[in-house]
Design a protein around this motif. Structure first.
Motif, PDB file in Angstrom:
ATOM      1  N   TYR A  28       0.631  -1.210  -0.031  1.00 39.28           N
ATOM      2  CA  TYR A  28       0.148  -0.041   0.084  1.00 39.28           C
ATOM      3  C   TYR A  28       0.797   1.298   0.003  1.00 39.28           C
ATOM      4  O   TYR A  28       0.387   2.276   0.350  1.00 39.28           O
ATOM      5  CB  TYR A  28      -1.010  -0.119   1.149  1.00 39.28           C
ATOM      6  N   GLN A  29       2.088   1.097  -0.401  1.00 37.39           N
ATOM      7  CA  GLN A  29       2.937   2.504  -0.663  1.00 37.39           C
ATOM      8  C   GLN A  29       3.213   3.077   0.458  1.00 37.39           C
ATOM      9  O   GLN A  29       3.279   4.521   0.265  1.00 37.39           O
ATOM     10  CB  GLN A  29       2.368   2.911  -1.907  1.00 37.39           C
ATOM     11  N   CYS A  30       3.500   2.639   1.670  1.00 36.05           N
ATOM     12  CA  CYS A  30       3.614   3.329   2.805  1.00 36.05           C
ATOM     13  C   CYS A  30       5.161   3.894   2.830  1.00 36.05           C
ATOM     14  O   CYS A  30       5.359   4.905   3.429  1.00 36.05           O
ATOM     15  CB  CYS A  30       3.518   2.566   3.923  1.00 36.05           C
ATOM     16  N   ALA A  31       5.975   3.084   1.878  1.00 35.27           N
ATOM     17  CA  ALA A  31       7.422   3.575   2.058  1.00 35.27           C
ATOM     18  C   ALA A  31       8.226   3.337   3.151  1.00 35.27           C
ATOM     19  O   ALA A  31       9.487   3.802   3.244  1.00 35.27           O
ATOM     20  CB  ALA A  31       7.816   4.970   1.364  1.00 35.27           C
ATOM     21  N   THR A  32       7.707   2.430   4.031  1.00 36.03           N
ATOM     22  CA  THR A  32       8.735   1.865   4.985  1.00 36.03           C
ATOM     23  C   THR A  32       9.953   1.097   4.519  1.00 36.03           C
ATOM     24  O   THR A  32      10.900   1.377   4.999  1.00 36.03           O
ATOM     25  CB  THR A  32       7.902   1.040   5.787  1.00 36.03           C
ATOM     26  N   SER A  34      11.545   1.732   1.575  1.00 35.54           N
ATOM     27  CA  SER A  34      12.799   2.374   1.468  1.00 35.54           C
ATOM     28  C   SER A  34      13.339   3.035   2.378  1.00 35.54           C
ATOM     29  O   SER A  34      14.560   3.236   2.416  1.00 35.54           O
ATOM     30  CB  SER A  34      12.260   3.629   0.397  1.00 35.54           C
ATOM     31  N   VAL A  36      13.871   1.990   5.336  1.00 34.51           N
ATOM     32  CA  VAL A  36      14.806   1.109   6.281  1.00 34.51           C
ATOM     33  C   VAL A  36      15.826   0.389   5.443  1.00 34.51           C
ATOM     34  O   VAL A  36      16.656  -0.348   5.515  1.00 34.51           O
ATOM     35  CB  VAL A  36      14.139  -0.029   6.900  1.00 34.51           C
ATOM     36  N   CYS A  37      15.823   0.782   3.828  1.00 34.57           N
ATOM     37  CA  CYS A  37      16.960   0.260   2.951  1.00 34.57           C
ATOM     38  C   CYS A  37      18.183   0.858   3.404  1.00 34.57           C
ATOM     39  O   CYS A  37      18.242   1.940   3.058  1.00 34.57           O
ATOM     40  CB  CYS A  37      16.538   0.326   1.475  1.00 34.57           C
ATOM     41  N   ARG A  48      10.303   0.813  -2.805  1.00 38.80           N
ATOM     42  CA  ARG A  48       8.949   1.332  -2.748  1.00 38.80           C
ATOM     43  C   ARG A  48       8.270   1.524  -4.267  1.00 38.80           C
ATOM     44  O   ARG A  48       7.089   1.022  -4.560  1.00 38.80           O
ATOM     45  CB  ARG A  48       8.586   2.578  -1.956  1.00 38.80           C
ATOM     46  N   VAL A  79      11.516  -7.548   6.574  1.00 38.93           N
ATOM     47  CA  VAL A  79      11.035  -7.777   7.931  1.00 38.93           C
ATOM     48  C   VAL A  79      10.177  -6.722   8.406  1.00 38.93           C
ATOM     49  O   VAL A  79       9.416  -7.008   9.159  1.00 38.93           O
ATOM     50  CB  VAL A  79      12.641  -7.748   8.694  1.00 38.93           C
ATOM     51  N   ARG A  80      10.380  -5.529   7.955  1.00 34.76           N
ATOM     52  CA  ARG A  80       9.548  -4.443   8.395  1.00 34.76           C
ATOM     53  C   ARG A  80       8.249  -4.146   7.782  1.00 34.76           C
ATOM     54  O   ARG A  80       7.618  -3.294   8.062  1.00 34.76           O
ATOM     55  CB  ARG A  80      10.488  -3.247   8.517  1.00 34.76           C
ATOM     56  N   CYS A  81       8.193  -4.750   6.527  1.00 36.17           N
ATOM     57  CA  CYS A  81       6.905  -4.459   5.908  1.00 36.17           C
ATOM     58  C   CYS A  81       5.629  -4.726   6.595  1.00 36.17           C
ATOM     59  O   CYS A  81       5.357  -5.669   7.290  1.00 36.17           O
ATOM     60  CB  CYS A  81       6.893  -5.337   4.548  1.00 36.17           C
ATOM     61  N   PRO A  82       4.894  -3.420   6.711  1.00 37.64           N
ATOM     62  CA  PRO A  82       3.702  -3.570   7.479  1.00 37.64           C
ATOM     63  C   PRO A  82       2.373  -4.584   6.925  1.00 37.64           C
ATOM     64  O   PRO A  82       1.698  -4.938   7.552  1.00 37.64           O
ATOM     65  CB  PRO A  82       3.222  -2.141   7.752  1.00 37.64           C
ATOM     66  N   ARG A  83       2.699  -4.808   5.421  1.00 36.71           N
ATOM     67  CA  ARG A  83       1.679  -5.702   4.754  1.00 36.71           C
ATOM     68  C   ARG A  83       2.212  -6.827   4.449  1.00 36.71           C
ATOM     69  O   ARG A  83       1.385  -7.669   3.812  1.00 36.71           O
ATOM     70  CB  ARG A  83       1.158  -5.023   3.492  1.00 36.71           C
ATOM     71  N   ASP A  84       3.326  -7.456   5.057  1.00 40.84           N
ATOM     72  CA  ASP A  84       3.858  -8.654   4.637  1.00 40.84           C
ATOM     73  C   ASP A  84       3.865  -8.789   3.038  1.00 40.84           C
ATOM     74  O   ASP A  84       3.678  -9.922   2.599  1.00 40.84           O
ATOM     75  CB  ASP A  84       3.187 -10.011   5.354  1.00 40.84           C
TER      76      ASP A  84
END
Lengths: 369, 417
Positions: A28-32, A34, A36-37, A48, A79-84
């Motif tokens: 859903y394009q939150c960009a978490t 990018s 944390v990369c 993202r 690991v951090r993706c909120p949507r898996d």
């Protein structure tokens, strides 16, 4: 084509979903990812943007994207993706599709790209070829001990196979590589010379600097580094032996104590050790390892088998009866043939594309991270 | 006299939802028992400084409700009380209620002499532990009932200071707990929520970096009766911040934390951006968001804030917060619209944390159908109605509407054969 027209490719999306990137649809394009990369350059954040390109099936954008290869699959994003949505796996799938789409000729790319089902053919054909070739030349007559391999398979046979295959591979890689290079270069300005930027890029690769920035997949760094140096060592050994044979008329087989043997043995050990570490990491699985697809395992397996059969060939010549040792040699020759012939079409090709992307990154000035 | 139902309706939880539902059910003519585990009613709502979208204080709305409660003899309010057992029968529910000892009884006038002499200090639960208060105290300034409360576990051995100070003999340190079993013809579950723990957001410095606070903390800070007497101050040094960042979806819409949207955090941050700009006109405010969810008339708040000077709205989830220079904070995100990785500093960060259903930990020992996120589902057959945030995350206005529906459903359930 106007640049503001987006072309969605259904076949790209289907291929992506089939090959392990189906989770892109969850993004859903939150960009978490990018944010944390650790590898994403400030001016060229990923993954993202690649996630939405993949989700929308923007095959043209994906094909021309340097970021796809700048990614080292650290999986910090996954690991951090909120949507898996597993951006790490999606990027890996995009790379697998890129190798397939850039390959020359394309049908070989498709054949190797489908290694999940075509592997018996890909590995079996080199075996059939070598057995048939040896049978045709000397009726598969294994000489008595002490065995010297050139009595079993004369050197001209080796050259007859590997020189044309190598030439073929070089041409295929040049065509595919330059295609990717041109795609990446569309609409951007590069400065500096290719070679001038290639050298620092190679230095960076040899030291595996970027892998150290990864967090989740850091265990992979050592395995990958050993594996790479194993390859380099094996290539150096081969070159040295050719020089020794023709330049210095050194008789073969070399005694076990010869320094060239030591380099060769050491390289084989690196290859085996590194390969085992990489295999173990994949088998351990979990989010940090990422999903393992045929794209990953086929190359890893073949390269590992080259190292293993190499050691078995060397040791077997002295330890086993010639009839058994001969088969190890045949296996070694076959796995090398398989590795060489699939180079431009399997994960091995990442060596070329990633290097090109890193040179491109330097020449467009986004490299400052 | 009960004309509507044979047995009273039990409402569990006296936040804005439970109080509203209890009143509306009572006003249909039913007897109602309203149970609250805290010493005063009002729940989470009274911990807010202002409501959105009108930015008026919640105490005002609660005052109207307490007046309605005081005037309505059909509602029996039991504070300091928990449900310890609930059994469904053919005719409704048999519910065991456990009331904590009433160390301070209703002879208490709220004069405050006891608190003046109390030597024991405890974290103030009304202010989310952001300051200390005395063991014996008024629960908070808007508390109803106004009776003082005593945290007995904090009393020093043999201390009788408060008993001696009380002119009204309202304090009994030896009071004992009381159990009671009641029959209820239906039950309204309005157990509400608690904030998602800051400490679980380690990647955003939650619980580790002093100047990273939660939206609920900001709400207490701005309240004149709060721990800083209404001043927005950096916890690290008590100075007002110059750059405040709001991080939306902090642990929300995230499978690693709360997978759902709590529906209020966008508006809460927009509202709090107004707090900051009104109190500290020099402070810069940035709100980092994934989506700006301001439906209906809440959109006016979004428009108002987006047009304010000194406020920026940036699309991009903050992925990392680390200690910066001094007591500053370093934020890392991708500014999605610019397509750039941004590393920026702020001296105070407000994490827009979401709402966790209080049904999560099994505190309510009742056979209740819950969804995968621990929000409860109604069952007219079982005569259980779930309302407010116990049912789904929603804002105060929606909770109040929900409460009216729940009151009607509780009567229907109670009257079903």
């Amino acid at each position: 084509m106007a640049s503001n027209v987006l072309i969605s490719s259904t076949s790209f999306r289907e291929a992506l979903a089939k090959k392990g990137g189906v989770t892109a649809a969850r993004c859903y394009q939150c960009a978490t990812c990018s944010s944390v990369c650790e590898l994403a350059p400030e001016g060229l954040p990923f993954p993202r943007r690649q996630m939405i390109n993949a989700q929308w099936g923007l095959a043209d954008k994906v094909a021309a994207d340097p970021a796809v290869w700048l990614c080292h699959q650290c999986n910090d994003c996954t690991v951090r993706c909120p949507r898996d949505a597993k951006p790490g796996d999606v990027m890996q799938t995009i790379r697998a599709l890129a190798v397939e789409n850039l390959s020359t000729p394309k049908f070989l790319g498709k054949l190797v790209g489908a290694a999940g089902s075509t592997w018996p053919l890909l590995i079996g054909l080199p075996f059939v070829f070598w057995i048939a070739f040896i049978y045709a030349v000397n009726g598969f007559t294994v000489p008595e001990a002490p065995l010297a391999w050139h009595d079993f398979v004369p050197h001209w046979m080796i050259y007859a196979v590997y020189i044309p295959v190598t030439l073929w591979v070089v041409i295929a890689i040049l065509v595919s590589g330059s295609r990717y290079w041109n795609l990446m270069g569309q609409g951007v300005t590069r400065s500096g010379s290719f070679v001038g930027n290639l050298i620092p890029a190679i230095k960076e690769i040899l030291a595996h600097k970027r892998f150290s920035d990864c967090e989740a997949a850091r265990p992979r760094k050592t395995g990958h580094l050993l594996f790479l140096w194993g390859f380099i060592g094996a290539a150096i050994t081969t070159a040295l032996i050719i020089v020794a044979m023709y330049g210095f008329k050194t008789p073969l087989p070399l005694p076990q104590t010869h320094w060239m043997k030591w380099i060769g043995n050491f390289s084989a050990l690196l290859l085996l050790f590194g390969g085992l570490m990489l295999l173990a990491n994949r088998m351990k699985g979990g989010q940090s390892a990422g999903a393992s697809t045929a794209f990953d395992t086929f190359f890893l397996f073949v390269a590992f088998m080259v190292g293993l059969t190499g050691i078995l060939t060397e040791g077997g010549r002295l330890a086993f009866p010639p009839q058994i040792a001969a088969w190890m040699y045949v296996a070694h020759l076959s796995f090398i043939l398989c590795l060489f012939a699939t180079f431009p079409y399997c994960k091995f090709a990442h060596m070329v594309y990633r290097t090109l992307a890193m040179v491109h990154e330097r020449m467009t000035g986004v490299a400052s991270r | 006299m009960n004309t509507m139902t044979k047995q009273p309706i039990l409402v569990v939880g006296a936040g804005i939802t439970g109080v509203s539902a209890a009143l509306e059910a009572a006003e249909t003519g039913c007897d109602v028992i309203l149970v609250e585990r805290e010493p005063a009613i009002g729940g989470r709502v009274l911990r807010n400084h202002n409501y959105f979208p009108k930015l008026c204080p919640p105490a005002c709305g609660m005052e109207i409700n307490t007046r309605r409660l005081e005037r309505n003899s059909r509602v029996r309010v039991l504070t300091n009380t928990r449900v310890t057992e609930a059994n469904a029968g053919a005719d409704g529910w048999s519910v065991k209620l456990a009331s904590a000892p009433a160390y301070v009884n209703d002879r208490c006038t709220g004069c405050g002499e006891c608190a003046k002499v109390c030597p024991a200090k405890v974290p103030d639960p009304h202010n989310l532990g952001m300051n200390e208060t005395t063991a014996i105290r008024s629960p908070h300034v808007d508390a109803w009932p106004t009776t003082y409360t005593l945290d007995r576990s904090a009393c020093p051995a043999d201390c009788k200071a408060c008993v001696e100070a009380c002119k009204y003999e309202a304090i009994d340190l030896n009071a004992s707990a009381k159990d009671e079993t009641v029959s209820a013809s239906s039950v309204v579950v309005a157990t509400g929520w608690h904030p998602y723990p800051l400490e679980k957001l380690t990647e955003l410095g939650g619980g580790e970096l002093k100047n990273v606070i939660a939206n609920v903390n900001m709400e207490r800070m701005v309240a004149p009766t709060g721990p800083t007497e209404g001043k927005i101050l950096k916890p690290s040094n008590g100075e007002p911040p110059k750059k405040v960042a709001f991080v939306q979806c902090a642990g929300s819409r995230d499978v690693n934390h709360l997978p759902y949207c709590s529906a209020v955090c966008c508006l809460a941050s927009l509202k709090q951006a107004i707090y900051v700009r009104e109190q500290l006109p020099e402070a810069e405010v940035t709100i980092y968001y994934i989506d700006r969810r301001a439906p209906g008339r809440n959109e006016d708040v979004l428009t108002r804030v987006a047009e304010m000077d000194g406020v920026k709205l940036v699309k991009g989830k903050v992925g990392k917060i680390e200690q910066g220079q001094g007591d500053g904070l370093k934020l890392r995100l991708e500014d999605v619209e610019a397509g750039q990785i941004v590393e920026t500093e702020a001296d105070m960060v407000v994490l827009a944390t979401g709402m966790v259903s209080n049904l999560v930990n099994g505190d309510l020992p009742m056979n209740l159908t819950k969804d995968e996120d621990n929000f409860g589902l109604d069952s007219l057959e079982q005569k259980v109605i779930v309302a407010g945030v116990a049912r789904r995350p929603e804002d105060v206005a929606a909770c109040v509407r929900d409460a009216t529906g729940a009151a009607a459903k509780s009567v229907i359930a109670a009257r079903r054969a």
